[in-house]
Design an enzyme around this catalytic site. Sequence first.
Site, PDB file in Angstrom:
ATOM      1  CE1 TYR A  32      -2.993   3.056   0.460  1.00 52.84           C
ATOM      2  CE2 TYR A  32      -3.477   2.111   2.718  1.00 52.84           C
ATOM      3  CZ  TYR A  32      -3.784   3.039   1.836  1.00 52.84           C
ATOM      4  OH  TYR A  32      -4.710   4.249   1.955  1.00 52.84           O
ATOM      5  CE  LYS A  40      -5.727   2.145  -1.509  1.00 53.18           C
ATOM      6  NZ  LYS A  40      -6.423   2.411  -0.227  1.00 53.18           N
TER       7      LYS A  40
END
Length: 299
Positions: free
Chosen positions: A137, A165
């Site tokens: 992330y 992500k």
Amino acid sequence: MDLSRIKGIIPPIITPMNADESINEEELRRQVNRLIDAGVHGLFPFGTNGEGYILSAEEKEQVLRIVVDETKGRVPVYAGTGCVSTAETIKQSLMAKEVGADVLSIITPSFAAASQEELYNHYKEVAEAVDLPIILYNIPARTGNSLAPATVARLSKIPNIVGVKDSSGNFDNMLQYIEKTKDSDFIVLSGNDSLILWCLLAGGRGGIAGCANVYPDTMVNIYEQFIKGDINKAREYQDSIRSFRDCFKFGNPNTIVKTAVSLLGYPVGKCRKPFSSLSEEGINAIKKVLEENKQKGMK
């Protein structure tokens, strides 16, 4: 798990709270079903929009147990287990595995500056300690640390680090993630709601979309229309969220999203203090956009 299930629109589900800032379990269960009924492809408790940054370790476990129990395997559950230290990240990740999460989403460490080698070693140690698929992330505006494309490429070679992500807002950065891992099954998800269609067109797999808490059907259709091959229709759904995203100028996006869900009639409460206030101008702007989009049939 079957990694082909990591795709589509995955809401970082908000954490409903009572007036005393305790977790509102009844409403959290309601939100789980509301989002799944709208066709979302996964749920991500205590992400950024779920206020994971301000929940205690005990509260995170509480939220995850509720979401896993209410989801009942209908969609994958992603647990945000990233902490500042490697040791605490491993501890939280092992908790998530025990509770029943399907995927880990691990944000970069924050506050202290980390080298790319330190970030690589951090994720490598977590991956070796916890046998679950891991989604990296990247959100440097919030953490102060950015995962370079070359580092993501290195990490993609670790078997259970299966995707990333990207919430940098830099489309070229996301493109480089895709390009540098194109010879593998590595998954790239957009963390910026305005870039989901472009991520898909470039070879990404979908998005972890905060706006899906407000407009789950609309966000799901960006992905579903793309999969059907109707790019023009997917573009219409993608463009339709612009007016709501324009409201983010009035405050913390998490607060804007939670306020909007509350204004839709769901008793989700406010964000936890001190990140709980919006100006009257901001609230009125959200109300206006919600009404305009309601007239357009957005939901």
